[in-house]
Design a protein around this motif. Sequence first.
Motif, PDB file in Angstrom:
ATOM      1  N   GLU A 170      35.962  43.697  35.994  1.00  0.00           N
ATOM      2  CA  GLU A 170      36.510  45.005  36.333  1.00  0.00           C
ATOM      3  C   GLU A 170      35.478  45.814  37.103  1.00  0.00           C
ATOM      4  O   GLU A 170      34.272  45.620  36.948  1.00  0.00           O
ATOM      5  CB  GLU A 170      36.922  45.770  35.068  1.00  0.00           C
ATOM      6  CG  GLU A 170      38.093  45.149  34.324  1.00  0.00           C
ATOM      7  CD  GLU A 170      38.491  45.971  33.117  1.00  0.00           C
ATOM      8  OE1 GLU A 170      37.679  46.822  32.685  1.00  0.00           O
ATOM      9  OE2 GLU A 170      39.605  45.781  32.602  1.00  0.00           O
ATOM     10  N   HIS A 171      35.989  46.719  37.933  1.00  0.00           N
ATOM     11  CA  HIS A 171      35.107  47.600  38.695  1.00  0.00           C
ATOM     12  C   HIS A 171      35.688  49.008  38.673  1.00  0.00           C
ATOM     13  O   HIS A 171      36.864  49.207  38.986  1.00  0.00           O
ATOM     14  CB  HIS A 171      34.978  47.122  40.146  1.00  0.00           C
ATOM     15  CG  HIS A 171      34.153  48.042  41.003  1.00  0.00           C
ATOM     16  ND1 HIS A 171      32.784  47.959  41.071  1.00  0.00           N
ATOM     17  CD2 HIS A 171      34.514  49.082  41.811  1.00  0.00           C
ATOM     18  CE1 HIS A 171      32.332  48.893  41.892  1.00  0.00           C
ATOM     19  NE2 HIS A 171      33.361  49.586  42.353  1.00  0.00           N
ATOM     20  N   THR A 172      34.862  49.980  38.294  1.00  0.00           N
ATOM     21  CA  THR A 172      35.276  51.380  38.299  1.00  0.00           C
ATOM     22  C   THR A 172      34.873  52.011  39.624  1.00  0.00           C
ATOM     23  O   THR A 172      33.695  51.999  39.997  1.00  0.00           O
ATOM     24  CB  THR A 172      34.626  52.153  37.138  1.00  0.00           C
ATOM     25  OG1 THR A 172      34.980  51.519  35.902  1.00  0.00           O
ATOM     26  CG2 THR A 172      35.104  53.599  37.121  1.00  0.00           C
ATOM     27  N   GLU A 188      33.386  54.792  47.914  1.00  0.00           N
ATOM     28  CA  GLU A 188      33.673  53.366  48.023  1.00  0.00           C
ATOM     29  C   GLU A 188      35.026  53.120  48.690  1.00  0.00           C
ATOM     30  O   GLU A 188      35.933  53.948  48.615  1.00  0.00           O
ATOM     31  CB  GLU A 188      33.656  52.709  46.641  1.00  0.00           C
ATOM     32  CG  GLU A 188      32.278  52.604  46.023  1.00  0.00           C
ATOM     33  CD  GLU A 188      32.290  51.846  44.716  1.00  0.00           C
ATOM     34  OE1 GLU A 188      31.317  51.121  44.457  1.00  0.00           O
ATOM     35  OE2 GLU A 188      33.262  51.991  43.953  1.00  0.00           O
ATOM     36  N   THR A 189      35.149  51.962  49.324  1.00  0.00           N
ATOM     37  CA  THR A 189      36.414  51.539  49.928  1.00  0.00           C
ATOM     38  C   THR A 189      36.774  50.162  49.391  1.00  0.00           C
ATOM     39  O   THR A 189      35.910  49.432  48.880  1.00  0.00           O
ATOM     40  CB  THR A 189      36.306  51.471  51.458  1.00  0.00           C
ATOM     41  OG1 THR A 189      35.375  50.433  51.813  1.00  0.00           O
ATOM     42  CG2 THR A 189      35.841  52.796  52.040  1.00  0.00           C
ATOM     43  N   ILE A 218      34.289  46.933  48.330  1.00  0.00           N
ATOM     44  CA  ILE A 218      34.324  46.333  46.991  1.00  0.00           C
ATOM     45  C   ILE A 218      34.603  44.834  47.098  1.00  0.00           C
ATOM     46  O   ILE A 218      33.982  44.018  46.408  1.00  0.00           O
ATOM     47  CB  ILE A 218      35.383  47.040  46.120  1.00  0.00           C
ATOM     48  CG1 ILE A 218      34.976  48.505  45.896  1.00  0.00           C
ATOM     49  CG2 ILE A 218      35.547  46.328  44.778  1.00  0.00           C
ATOM     50  CD1 ILE A 218      36.068  49.360  45.286  1.00  0.00           C
ATOM     51  N   ALA A 219      35.537  44.463  47.974  1.00  0.00           N
ATOM     52  CA  ALA A 219      35.845  43.043  48.173  1.00  0.00           C
ATOM     53  C   ALA A 219      34.613  42.289  48.662  1.00  0.00           C
ATOM     54  O   ALA A 219      34.313  41.179  48.192  1.00  0.00           O
ATOM     55  CB  ALA A 219      36.992  42.894  49.165  1.00  0.00           C
ATOM     56  N   GLN A 220      33.891  42.898  49.589  1.00  0.00           N
ATOM     57  CA  GLN A 220      32.687  42.254  50.122  1.00  0.00           C
ATOM     58  C   GLN A 220      31.621  42.121  49.047  1.00  0.00           C
ATOM     59  O   GLN A 220      30.938  41.102  48.958  1.00  0.00           O
ATOM     60  CB  GLN A 220      32.154  43.061  51.304  1.00  0.00           C
ATOM     61  CG  GLN A 220      30.967  42.414  52.006  1.00  0.00           C
ATOM     62  CD  GLN A 220      30.517  43.209  53.218  1.00  0.00           C
ATOM     63  OE1 GLN A 220      30.883  44.358  53.394  1.00  0.00           O
ATOM     64  NE2 GLN A 220      29.709  42.591  54.063  1.00  0.00           N
ATOM     65  N   MET A 268      41.327  55.727  44.149  1.00  0.00           N
ATOM     66  CA  MET A 268      40.851  57.003  43.634  1.00  0.00           C
ATOM     67  C   MET A 268      39.577  56.804  42.817  1.00  0.00           C
ATOM     68  O   MET A 268      39.387  55.751  42.190  1.00  0.00           O
ATOM     69  CB  MET A 268      41.922  57.655  42.750  1.00  0.00           C
ATOM     70  CG  MET A 268      43.218  58.004  43.478  1.00  0.00           C
ATOM     71  SD  MET A 268      44.424  58.759  42.359  1.00  0.00           S
ATOM     72  CE  MET A 268      44.753  57.385  41.257  1.00  0.00           C
ATOM     73  N   VAL A 269      38.728  57.830  42.823  1.00  0.00           N
ATOM     74  CA  VAL A 269      37.511  57.805  42.019  1.00  0.00           C
ATOM     75  C   VAL A 269      37.883  57.670  40.547  1.00  0.00           C
ATOM     76  O   VAL A 269      38.768  58.374  40.055  1.00  0.00           O
ATOM     77  CB  VAL A 269      36.676  59.083  42.247  1.00  0.00           C
ATOM     78  CG1 VAL A 269      35.471  59.112  41.311  1.00  0.00           C
ATOM     79  CG2 VAL A 269      36.231  59.182  43.696  1.00  0.00           C
TER      80      VAL A 269
END
Length: 517
Positions: free
Chosen positions: A472-474, A479-480, A484-486, A507-508
């Motif tokens: 998981e990533h918050t 961030e875009t 995140i994918a990269q 969203m943040v």
Amino acid sequence: MKSQHYLSSIKGSSRCLTLALAVGTLLASFAVSAASVEEVRLWRAPDHTRLVFDLSGEVEYKLFTLSNPARVVIDIEGSSLGGDLSRLDFNESPISGMRSAIRDENTLRIVIDLGAQVEPRSFTLAPNSEQGDRLVVDLYDESPSANAPRSTITNSSNSTSAPRSDERRNIIVAISAGHGGEDPGGIGYDGKLREKNITLKIARALFDQLERMPGYTPIMIRDGDYYVELQRRSEIAREERADLFVAVHTDWYRTSRANGLTIYALSGDRADRENSRRVAQKENNADLLGGVGGDLDLSSWDDDVALTLVSLQMAWSMEQSLIAGTRVLESLDGVTRLRRDKVQQASLEVLKSPDIPSMLIETGYLTNPDEARRLNTSAFQQKLARGIAQGVMNYFYDAPPEGTLVAWQKSNGIVPLPGIYMVKRGDSLSVIAQRYNVRLAELKSVNSISSNTIHIGQELTIPGVGTAEPEEHTIRRGETLSEIAQRYQVSLGSLRQANNITNDRIMVGQILKIPAS
């Protein structure tokens, strides 16, 4: 009468000698000033353009600037131009053209027409074993180049400030390819191979290896054929808040028999001199220590306290340099012959940073035909890079910097999967399977191994690469989805699909599921 004639002879001889000396001095002066410009070479670096004028001998010159339009002018006394200026490539440089003419009968004037404002600096170089006299002119950009490579742009988002407590920053590794530009480094056994080209290829391969690993941000000190001054290399690493500095070189020896890889760290003698130098300069500039977490301004302390602080920091850096170098040596054992099986210590300028563990890797000898041919192959360069990267990751996993993704992984029992693992001394298949939490049968299957026999330097594919990354990533501010994918090495499409996202709006505070790569 006889004595008078003898005295006259002496006077006559003296006049002849004086005349001969005067003529000799005049001829010598003419010889110095009559040197010609044989060739002009150009290199573009991220922050400046370097012009090298190859000369047939010593010269006297003057350099000045003119405006409306902007020009740099070089006057060389009693010289002539043998090179062809029209062959120079001025693309991506501030130079729009170059021209020359003879003025005042014996002065060569070279005019550099500019398309942008620069700060010129110049100096001469004496002959060495490879090249003759040279005049070097550096044209420094007044603003940072928009075409600066991926590595040398300072003040990046990764490095300008200390990380917030809720962030997991990447570990930054500065990679310095030795030599470059007009400095070819060592010359190969065949007279053709250049150290600067080999080191750049290995450095780029190492960059690619680390860039693929979550939790690491590599930076290249140079990413092209240009020269970066030795002192500037460690400065760039410090500006980027690097956690480790790795210099890549090849070796040279007077015979072809020498072979093998050696790793160096800074010696205590050089460290003592560097500590004293930093304290001596603290009044002239705010010399900072402290790395990523914060800075310590030496100018606020008296000399004794400042020297103690620098010495403590340097002692830590030297200790960590030896540990990091040892981990890399362990990973390279079996990849290539180790000339020394322990990290050596030497007085090397590029390793002198007091707050960044640093190592210099002599990857092999270009004067050894077999080793040089191997170093010049992409397959061996990639294998070296994988070994170095694995050693770097082993070092940081043993003692990860606080606040990093690697520290978070270790605290949660996650071992980053390297994809390709290089067998080192003392390894066994069962130990490797246990380390990466994979079944022994699966490890043997994906590597087509029927027995339990493995050898040092053998490369094993680790099954399930990507499953050890956070699930998981918050989302944090700025961030875009693509970033995140990269970061997690997954495709943008699979990230959208795993989270039922039809567009790129996030969203943040939103929690994303990270699919297996």
